[in-house]
Motif scaffolding. Structure first.
Motif, PDB file in Angstrom:
ATOM      1  N   UNK A  81      13.049   8.497   3.157  1.00 24.13           N
ATOM      2  CA  UNK A  81      13.232   7.921   1.485  1.00 24.13           C
ATOM      3  C   UNK A  81      14.787   7.152   2.399  1.00 24.13           C
ATOM      4  N   UNK A 101      14.679   4.287   4.358  1.00 26.85           N
ATOM      5  CA  UNK A 101      14.263   3.195   3.476  1.00 26.85           C
ATOM      6  C   UNK A 101      15.453   2.669   2.715  1.00 26.85           C
ATOM      7  N   UNK A 102      16.401   3.480   2.455  1.00 28.29           N
ATOM      8  CA  UNK A 102      17.099   3.769   1.146  1.00 28.29           C
ATOM      9  C   UNK A 102      18.147   2.900   2.008  1.00 28.29           C
ATOM     10  N   UNK A 130      14.595  -0.886   2.096  1.00 32.34           N
ATOM     11  CA  UNK A 130      13.261  -1.410   1.843  1.00 32.34           C
ATOM     12  C   UNK A 130      12.616  -0.682   0.893  1.00 32.34           C
ATOM     13  N   UNK A 131      13.560   0.233   0.136  1.00 35.31           N
ATOM     14  CA  UNK A 131      12.909   1.146  -0.908  1.00 35.31           C
ATOM     15  C   UNK A 131      12.416   0.221  -2.620  1.00 35.31           C
ATOM     16  N   UNK A 132      12.318  -1.146  -2.020  1.00 34.61           N
ATOM     17  CA  UNK A 132      13.081  -1.695  -3.407  1.00 34.61           C
ATOM     18  C   UNK A 132      11.133  -2.119  -3.230  1.00 34.61           C
ATOM     19  N   UNK A 133      10.302  -2.027  -2.426  1.00 32.65           N
ATOM     20  CA  UNK A 133       8.816  -3.043  -2.638  1.00 32.65           C
ATOM     21  C   UNK A 133       8.320  -1.872  -2.878  1.00 32.65           C
ATOM     22  N   UNK A 134       6.961  -2.326  -3.597  1.00 34.36           N
ATOM     23  CA  UNK A 134       6.134  -1.402  -5.044  1.00 34.36           C
ATOM     24  C   UNK A 134       5.287  -1.474  -4.041  1.00 34.36           C
ATOM     25  N   UNK A 135       4.605  -2.696  -3.661  1.00 35.85           N
ATOM     26  CA  UNK A 135       3.185  -2.928  -3.147  1.00 35.85           C
ATOM     27  C   UNK A 135       3.055  -2.530  -2.044  1.00 35.85           C
ATOM     28  N   UNK A 136       3.712  -2.501  -1.439  1.00 34.91           N
ATOM     29  CA  UNK A 136       3.008  -2.338   0.695  1.00 34.91           C
ATOM     30  C   UNK A 136       2.944  -0.680   0.307  1.00 34.91           C
ATOM     31  N   UNK A 178       2.980   3.051   1.692  1.00 33.27           N
ATOM     32  CA  UNK A 178       4.360   3.802   2.146  1.00 33.27           C
ATOM     33  C   UNK A 178       4.040   4.255   3.896  1.00 33.27           C
ATOM     34  N   UNK A 234      -0.663   2.202  -6.742  1.00 31.63           N
ATOM     35  CA  UNK A 234      -0.127   1.348  -5.471  1.00 31.63           C
ATOM     36  C   UNK A 234       1.405   0.969  -5.363  1.00 31.63           C
ATOM     37  N   UNK A 235       1.503   1.842  -6.593  1.00 37.07           N
ATOM     38  CA  UNK A 235       3.550   1.878  -6.555  1.00 37.07           C
ATOM     39  C   UNK A 235       3.821   3.377  -6.008  1.00 37.07           C
ATOM     40  N   UNK A 266       2.451   5.003  -4.875  1.00 38.54           N
ATOM     41  CA  UNK A 266       1.749   5.046  -2.794  1.00 38.54           C
ATOM     42  C   UNK A 266       3.139   4.431  -2.114  1.00 38.54           C
ATOM     43  N   UNK A 267       3.947   3.444  -2.763  1.00 38.24           N
ATOM     44  CA  UNK A 267       4.539   2.648  -1.935  1.00 38.24           C
ATOM     45  C   UNK A 267       6.254   2.988  -1.984  1.00 38.24           C
ATOM     46  N   UNK A 268       6.594   2.249  -0.945  1.00 39.74           N
ATOM     47  CA  UNK A 268       8.515   3.298  -1.114  1.00 39.74           C
ATOM     48  C   UNK A 268       9.099   3.625  -2.233  1.00 39.74           C
ATOM     49  N   UNK A 269       8.855   2.271  -3.247  1.00 42.61           N
ATOM     50  CA  UNK A 269       9.460   2.119  -4.101  1.00 42.61           C
ATOM     51  C   UNK A 269       9.857   4.005  -4.965  1.00 42.61           C
ATOM     52  N   UNK A 273       8.730   6.555  -4.027  1.00 39.32           N
ATOM     53  CA  UNK A 273       9.195   7.955  -3.198  1.00 39.32           C
ATOM     54  C   UNK A 273      10.383   8.029  -3.881  1.00 39.32           C
ATOM     55  N   UNK A 323      22.249   8.766  -0.573  1.00 39.27           N
ATOM     56  CA  UNK A 323      21.525   8.310   0.787  1.00 39.27           C
ATOM     57  C   UNK A 323      21.613   6.745   0.734  1.00 39.27           C
ATOM     58  N   UNK A 340      16.729   1.050  -9.473  1.00 38.98           N
ATOM     59  CA  UNK A 340      15.603   1.136  -8.967  1.00 38.98           C
ATOM     60  C   UNK A 340      14.955   1.858 -10.742  1.00 38.98           C
ATOM     61  N   UNK A 400      13.413  -0.929 -12.948  1.00 39.11           N
ATOM     62  CA  UNK A 400      12.715  -2.072 -12.547  1.00 39.11           C
ATOM     63  C   UNK A 400      11.591  -0.591 -12.693  1.00 39.11           C
TER      64      UNK A 400
END
Lengths: 288, 245, 312
Positions: free
Chosen positions: B99, B102-103, B107-113, B115, C175-176, C178-181, C183, C198, C205, C208
């Motif tokens: 995390x 990512x921050x 890249x922590x914005x991506x919600x479709x990709x 992890x 999907x949301x 399990x995504x970086x967001x 986390x 960090x 966030x 959103x």
């Protein structure tokens, strides 16, 4: 125009005093233990129903029923605190919310079971009925009674807090619980007594409120609870002065709103609350 | 690298920082010491932006960061650790460091990709954990010393240029502190470090300069020898017994 | 790393959602209600279970979605899928706007603000009766069906529609998470203090997440409007906000399926109990809440997963 303003202020102030009585217990217990008790208005209902029984079934005088309502409310509060609530002091806000909502639900069912869902009323002595004339305007006697009761109790509360040793302990515990414990203050006992007082005052408020807002089994989770929460949040947790100010502001705003802008309904109250909270999230007199 | 001037902060009548000035050159190993309540953690809070100063300026590598939000300062390279473990209890160690990476990368914005697809990031995080010998378990199941290491891992994941360590060894039992110290020792020379510490052994081992803070003010700053000799320091720590001795 | 593969139990769960078609054809309208409410609960889980925002006014977005869908159907077109998308977007816009305020607060102020916004919206809808129909509700429109299937009185099409929307939304939510967001949201929930340290822009966030939850809640409201061809003030009520909160906690927040499980149990129970005597319902739901908080702090799903861990 001026006389209608006087009327609105008078009624609003009286309503505010009632809200204060209903809220003061919650703000102190929230400020002291950070315990979110959404069942607080159940105590109000206890007081109301107790008064109904005493006046209607036992035939006693309304004024004599008030101290009984207070006592019963205090007793129920202590019982709940000792048996159930104290297990939740370390739990999250949300857990406490939900737990006490559950208690409130159960109390609603209990009231409906014992008293039916019909609105209840209690006979008020004749000298408290009707209105009196002042400056060419009619003022409801009962509202004056409410104001005087509210002021008397506020004075008693302030005296107790400022002048007695117990009051000092309560203030210390609200200010900094750990420190108070470190000083040897029995915070648990102080809290229990405070909780009892808060419950008793809410019960008293509930008894007094029968004439003004009525009494139904759904009182514990009605809009009154929302108003109480607004008073507490806007006034600031743990601040009696804050609750007083917030309650009066809320009472007058609500009365003025209903009188001058009836189509707005409760919109004005909620708008004022949202605005005040955004400006002062910890309440007008809050400190944490 | 990092400098602060005229930092003031009061809470009503309680003055927690008074005219504090600080100069950390690149690659510094400075220690900040002082009795409890001296304002050391407050200073770190001021430098990182968690607390807004009443007045004063903070400059990082030539840029004025006084008005930047805390997370923005991290992106500029100013990172801290906490005296009490401030970790993510139910995230695993790998998830926590991932995390942070990512921050850092934004890249922590991506919600479709998914992890799991962030291989480069996860590998980097795993590498950091490896270098500090932190096992990949749920954070709350780690031993205390490992949690302290995770504190540092999280900070390192942000690729700091200036690192503020708030009592890194606090509460770490003797048998676990070795890993912690070798981790601190192995930190890059390019990194500018200020650490708060109470344990004088740790201070004398790692610090090239010591800053002494008392009652919200900087009492003095100097090399370990200078500070160790200074009678005022001994009085602050040991009281009048020091003078008698 | 969090397991993104479908667990066999999940296949079983979704297969079971098809059972009402066969086993309980008389209860399909209840099943639709449950699916709609489950979607609503899922949207609340996104902000409560994953980001830690305690909202007592989430019905605002459900209601906005419902009214928007109703107004579209009444004045513009009655095709439900496009109507739902527009209605959900409307709810999302409101969510985005409010998020700027909401995410800056915690504890009691946050609870009261979300409550306040919900109540404000309900009052506004009540007053704006020209637009919303006020206390009588929005009527005078009819959504005939979706994708060529008519909304019949057995409720088959309605349930299929509601279930399909729920499933798609669930996949998106999954999907949301399990995504970086996702986390990052969990990070905020686990330790909001650490996040800025960090380099995380926590407020961005949260805004959103709040917006996403609003969109999802709006979609749920729209489906309700389409399947009933009416909108009542109740969709904005505090009761709806409170109910969905209870359901989510009952099932277990932060577990993706908590809202779904909670919705099923709560609504089936309510359907069974309140028929007889509404007071019984109050008592039992109160007792259930008390019991869950005392004994199952992580909801039913939390309790189940704790049971599974015990033998170790």
């Amino acid at each position: 125009m001026l006389s209608s303003l006087a009327g609105v202020l008078f009624d609003g102030f009286a309503y505010g005093m009632l809200l204060f009585l209903l809220s003061v217990g919650l703000t102190v217990t929230l400020g002291m233990m950070n315990f979110v008790n959404l069942a607080h208005c159940s105590f109000a209902a206890v007081g109301g129903y107790c008064t109904v029984s005493v006046v209607n079934r036992l035939g006693w005088n309304f004024l004599a029923a008030l101290p009984i309502a207070f006592a019963v409310g205090a007793l129920v509060a202590v019982l709940l605190e000792r048996t159930l609530f104290r297990r939740l002091y370390r739990r999250s806000d949300l857990d406490q919310c939900l737990f006490t909502i559950g208690i409130a639900f159960m109390s609603i069912a209990a009231f409906a079971w014992f008293y039916s869902t019909e609105p209840q009323s209690a006979r008020v002595p004749s000298y408290l009925v009707g209105s009196f004339q002042l400056m060419g305007r009619n003022f409801v006697v009962y509202r004056l009674f409410l104001m005087l009761m509210g002021l008397a109790i506020t004075a008693a509360l302030v005296l107790a807090l400022e002048r007695t040793r117990f009051g000092a302990q309560v203030r210390a515990a609200v200010d900094n619980q750990r420190m108070a414990r470190g000083l040897g203050i029995d915070v648990d006992r102080a809290f229990m007594i405070t909780f009892a007082l808060g419950g008793g005052l809410a019960a008293l408020g509930g008894a007094l409120a029968i004439e003004v807002i009525g009494l139904e089994s759904t009182l514990p989770l009605s809009v009154i609870l929302v108003y109480v929460l607004i008073v507490v949040a806007v006034g600031g947790l743990g601040s009696i002065r804050g609750s007083l100010v917030a309650a009066i502001v809320l009472g007058i705003t609500d009365t003025a709103g209903k009188y001058y802008f009836p189509w707005l309904g409760a919109f004005l109250i909620y708008l004022v609350m949202v605005a005040l909270l955004m400006w002062r999230p910890l309440g007008l007199f809050g400190k944490r | 690298m990092l400098s602060a001037r005229n930092l003031d902060k009061s809470f009503g009548s309680l003055v927690v920082a008074q005219d504090v000035a600080l100069e950390l050159p690149k690659g510094a190993r400075h220690a900040l010491i002082g009795p409890n309540g001296a304002g050391k953690t407050t200073l770190i809070n001021l430098l990182t932006g968690m607390l807004a100063p009443d007045s004063g300026t903070i400059v990082l590598d030539g840029a004025d960061i006084t008005h930047l939000k805390p997370y923005q300062r991290v992106h500029r390279g100013l990172t801290r650790t906490f005296q009490i473990n401030t970790l993510f209890p139910r995230l695993s160690a790998l998830e926590s460091v991932t995390l942070a990476v990512l921050e850092r990368e934004g890249a922590a914005h991506g919600w479709w990709r998914p992890l799991g697809g962030e291989r480069a990031v996860i590998d980097e995080a795993a590498g950091i954990l490896d270098s500090l010998k932190i096992p990949n378990r749920e954070t709350r199941e780690l031993a205390y010393g490992q949690q302290r290491l995770l504190e540092i891992a999280l900070a390192l994941a942000t690729r700091p240029r200036v690192l503020l360590l708030d009592e890194p060894a606090a509460g770490v039992p003797k048998d676990e502190s070795h890993a912690l110290f070798s981790a601190i020792e192995s930190l890059s020379d390019e990194l500018t470090i200020l650490f708060i510490e109470h344990d004088m052994n740790v201070v004398f081992r790692f610090a090239s300069r010591i800053i002494v803070m008392v009652g919200g003010r900087i009492l003095l700053e100097g090399t370990p020898e200078e500070v160790g000799r200074d009678p005022r320091v001994r009085e602050v720590y040991l009281g009048s017994h020091a003078r008698a001795a | 790393m969090a397991n993104a593969k479908f667990h066999p139990l999940e296949y079983a769960f979704w297969a079971c959602t098809l059972l009402p078609f066969v086993l309980a054809p008389n209860y399909l309208s209840l099943a639709s209600q449950i699916a709609i409410t489950a979607l609503f609960a899922l949207s609340l889980d996104l902000i409560l279970g994953y980001a830690g925002i305690v909202s007592l006014g989430h019905a605002a977005f459900f209601g906005v979605g419902a009214y928007a869908a109703g107004l579209i159907a009444k004045h513009y077109w009655t095709e439900p899928l496009s109507g739902m998308l527009v209605a959900a977007a409307a709810a999302g816009v409101l969510g985005y706007a409010l998020s700027h305020i909401v995410v800056r607060f915690r504890h009691l102020a946050l609870i009261m603000l979300t409550l306040g916004f919900g109540l404000l919206l309900a009052e506004a809808a009540n007053s704006a009766s020209d637009l919303t129909g006020g206390a009588d509700g929005l009527q005078g429109f009819h959504v005939p069906g979706v994708l060529g299937f008519k909304f019949d009185m057995f409720g088959r099409t309605a349930y299929a529609y509601a279930l399909a929307v729920l499933f798609v939304a669930f996949l998106v939510a999954r999907r949301i998470i399990h995504s970086p967001f996702g986390l990052a949201l969990r990070g905020i929930r686990e330790n909001a203090t650490r996040m800025p340290a960090i380099g995380a822009p926590s407020l961005a966030h949260l805004r959103k997440a709040y917006t996403m939850a609003a969109v999802m809640a709006g979609a749920a409201g729209a489906v309700l409007t389409h399947t009933t061809s009416t909108v009542s003030l109740e969709v904005l009520s505090f009761g709806r906000s409170a109910d969905v909160l209870v359901m989510l906690i009952l099932g277990g927040a932060g577990r993706l399926y908590g809202g779904l499980v909670g919705a099923i149990i709560y609504m089936v129970a309510r359907d069974q109990f309140s028929g007889v005597n509404p007071q019984y319902w109050y008592f039992w739901i109160g007792l259930l809440l008390v019991a869950v908080v005392l004994l199952l702090p992580n909801g039913i799903l939390g309790g189940l997963s704790a049971l599974r861990k015990k033998p170790r």
